[in-house]
Each structure stands twice: as structure tokens, then as C-alpha cells.
Design a protein around this motif. Sequence first.
Motif, PDB file in Angstrom:
ATOM      1  N   MET A 159      16.429  -6.206  -0.008  1.00  0.00           N
ATOM      2  CA  MET A 159      15.849  -5.172  -0.846  1.00  0.00           C
ATOM      3  C   MET A 159      15.420  -3.937   0.123  1.00  0.00           C
ATOM      4  O   MET A 159      15.129  -5.021   1.960  1.00  0.00           O
ATOM      5  N   GLN A 160      15.360  -3.293  -0.029  1.00  0.00           N
ATOM      6  CA  GLN A 160      14.684  -1.911   1.239  1.00  0.00           C
ATOM      7  C   GLN A 160      13.881  -1.639   0.521  1.00  0.00           C
ATOM      8  O   GLN A 160      13.479  -1.635  -0.927  1.00  0.00           O
ATOM      9  N   PHE A 161      13.010  -1.134   2.034  1.00  0.00           N
ATOM     10  CA  PHE A 161      11.796  -0.392   1.376  1.00  0.00           C
ATOM     11  C   PHE A 161      11.552   1.259   1.902  1.00  0.00           C
ATOM     12  O   PHE A 161      11.983   1.108   3.322  1.00  0.00           O
ATOM     13  N   ARG A 162      11.834   2.179   1.080  1.00  0.00           N
ATOM     14  CA  ARG A 162      12.591   3.491   1.366  1.00  0.00           C
ATOM     15  C   ARG A 162      11.545   4.425   0.523  1.00  0.00           C
ATOM     16  O   ARG A 162      11.821   4.581  -0.203  1.00  0.00           O
ATOM     17  N   ILE A 163      11.689   5.253   1.438  1.00  0.00           N
ATOM     18  CA  ILE A 163      11.436   6.655   0.834  1.00  0.00           C
ATOM     19  C   ILE A 163      11.457   8.008   1.557  1.00  0.00           C
ATOM     20  O   ILE A 163      12.061   8.039   2.874  1.00  0.00           O
ATOM     21  N   GLY A 164      12.621   8.436   0.604  1.00  0.00           N
ATOM     22  CA  GLY A 164      13.938   9.563   0.658  1.00  0.00           C
ATOM     23  C   GLY A 164      14.678   8.804   2.035  1.00  0.00           C
ATOM     24  O   GLY A 164      15.762   7.984   1.655  1.00  0.00           O
ATOM     25  N   LYS A 165      14.703   9.495   2.969  1.00  0.00           N
ATOM     26  CA  LYS A 165      16.204   9.143   4.185  1.00  0.00           C
ATOM     27  C   LYS A 165      15.293   7.869   4.836  1.00  0.00           C
ATOM     28  O   LYS A 165      15.729   7.511   5.951  1.00  0.00           O
TER      29      LYS A 165
ATOM     30  N   GLN B 260      16.511  -4.748   6.185  1.00  0.00           N
ATOM     31  CA  GLN B 260      16.582  -5.566   4.123  1.00  0.00           C
ATOM     32  C   GLN B 260      16.095  -6.745   4.500  1.00  0.00           C
ATOM     33  O   GLN B 260      15.949  -7.443   5.022  1.00  0.00           O
ATOM     34  N   PHE B 261      15.142  -6.989   3.343  1.00  0.00           N
ATOM     35  CA  PHE B 261      14.215  -7.921   2.909  1.00  0.00           C
ATOM     36  C   PHE B 261      14.641  -8.891   2.242  1.00  0.00           C
ATOM     37  O   PHE B 261      14.770  -8.197   0.856  1.00  0.00           O
ATOM     38  N   LYS B 262      13.437  -9.866   2.051  1.00  0.00           N
ATOM     39  CA  LYS B 262      13.731 -10.803   1.295  1.00  0.00           C
ATOM     40  C   LYS B 262      12.444 -10.940   0.282  1.00  0.00           C
ATOM     41  O   LYS B 262      11.626 -11.177   1.280  1.00  0.00           O
ATOM     42  N   ALA B 263      11.926 -10.975  -0.641  1.00  0.00           N
ATOM     43  CA  ALA B 263      10.667 -11.297  -1.045  1.00  0.00           C
ATOM     44  C   ALA B 263      10.732 -12.492  -1.217  1.00  0.00           C
ATOM     45  O   ALA B 263      11.253 -13.195  -1.218  1.00  0.00           O
ATOM     46  N   ASP B 264       8.915 -13.088  -0.845  1.00  0.00           N
ATOM     47  CA  ASP B 264       9.074 -14.707  -0.963  1.00  0.00           C
ATOM     48  C   ASP B 264       8.423 -14.994  -2.440  1.00  0.00           C
ATOM     49  O   ASP B 264       7.324 -14.309  -2.658  1.00  0.00           O
ATOM     50  N   PRO B 265       9.357 -16.105  -3.219  1.00  0.00           N
ATOM     51  CA  PRO B 265       9.258 -16.274  -4.632  1.00  0.00           C
ATOM     52  C   PRO B 265       7.568 -17.003  -4.754  1.00  0.00           C
ATOM     53  O   PRO B 265       7.858 -16.781  -5.931  1.00  0.00           O
ATOM     54  N   GLU B 266       7.329 -17.389  -3.822  1.00  0.00           N
ATOM     55  CA  GLU B 266       5.918 -18.380  -3.930  1.00  0.00           C
ATOM     56  C   GLU B 266       4.612 -17.040  -3.960  1.00  0.00           C
ATOM     57  O   GLU B 266       3.490 -17.900  -3.953  1.00  0.00           O
ATOM     58  N   ASP B 267       4.937 -16.244  -2.919  1.00  0.00           N
ATOM     59  CA  ASP B 267       3.911 -14.837  -2.838  1.00  0.00           C
ATOM     60  C   ASP B 267       3.850 -14.424  -3.653  1.00  0.00           C
ATOM     61  O   ASP B 267       4.382 -13.906  -4.673  1.00  0.00           O
ATOM     62  N   TYR B 268       2.203 -13.944  -4.365  1.00  0.00           N
ATOM     63  CA  TYR B 268       1.847 -12.574  -5.478  1.00  0.00           C
ATOM     64  C   TYR B 268       2.275 -11.747  -4.551  1.00  0.00           C
ATOM     65  O   TYR B 268       1.929 -11.026  -3.662  1.00  0.00           O
TER      66      TYR B 268
ATOM     67  N   CYS C  53      17.483 -11.791  10.285  1.00  0.00           N
ATOM     68  CA  CYS C  53      16.324 -12.791  10.934  1.00  0.00           C
ATOM     69  C   CYS C  53      15.789 -13.509  10.211  1.00  0.00           C
ATOM     70  O   CYS C  53      14.644 -14.518  11.318  1.00  0.00           O
ATOM     71  N   GLY C  54      14.345 -13.354   9.297  1.00  0.00           N
ATOM     72  CA  GLY C  54      13.837 -13.788   9.098  1.00  0.00           C
ATOM     73  C   GLY C  54      12.380 -13.750   8.867  1.00  0.00           C
ATOM     74  O   GLY C  54      11.552 -14.767   8.988  1.00  0.00           O
TER      75      GLY C  54
END
Length: 80
Positions: free
Chosen positions: A1-7, A19-27, A39-40
Motif C-alpha cells: 500500500m502507499q500513503f499518498r496525497i495527490g502526487k 510501498q508499505f505493509k500493515a502490521d496485522p497485529e497492530d491496531y 527493506c522491512g
Amino acid sequence: MQFRIGKISAKCSSCDSTQFKADPEDYSGPLARFYCAVCGTAMQYADLIAQIGQQAAPPSKEARIPRRKRAHSKGGTVRR
């Protein structure tokens, strides 16, 4: 997933990936952790959003004035 506003996209602090991945155990919330998909590196949601804000904000008036001109004011030399 990306965190983006406009460009403007948030980037990993280590490798500049967007590009990022969510922590499935994090709120969810401002302290939620997301991991760079390349790179993690762990980053908080609040930091990713703040990074976008910093990129989107126009430079301050002082930052736009060349350094040479900032050293002297109309009234004389500015002490450092």
C-alpha cells in the motif's frame, strides 16, 4: 500500500520505497506500525503522514532567500 496525497507519497526512511505493509497485529491509529515492503523498516502512521505534510508545505520565506542575502539586513550585519 502507499500513503499518498495527490502526487506526493510517503517514503521509507531507509530506502525511499513508497510501498508499505500493515502490521496485522497492530491496531489502527497514529501509532500504528507499517513496514517497508522492500527493506522491512518499521515506520509509524503519524510519521508517514507528517512526511507528506512536510513535502507539501511551501518553503518558508527565509528558506527562499539566498543565504548570502540573509547574512545582511537593511540595518547592518546580522551577528551570528
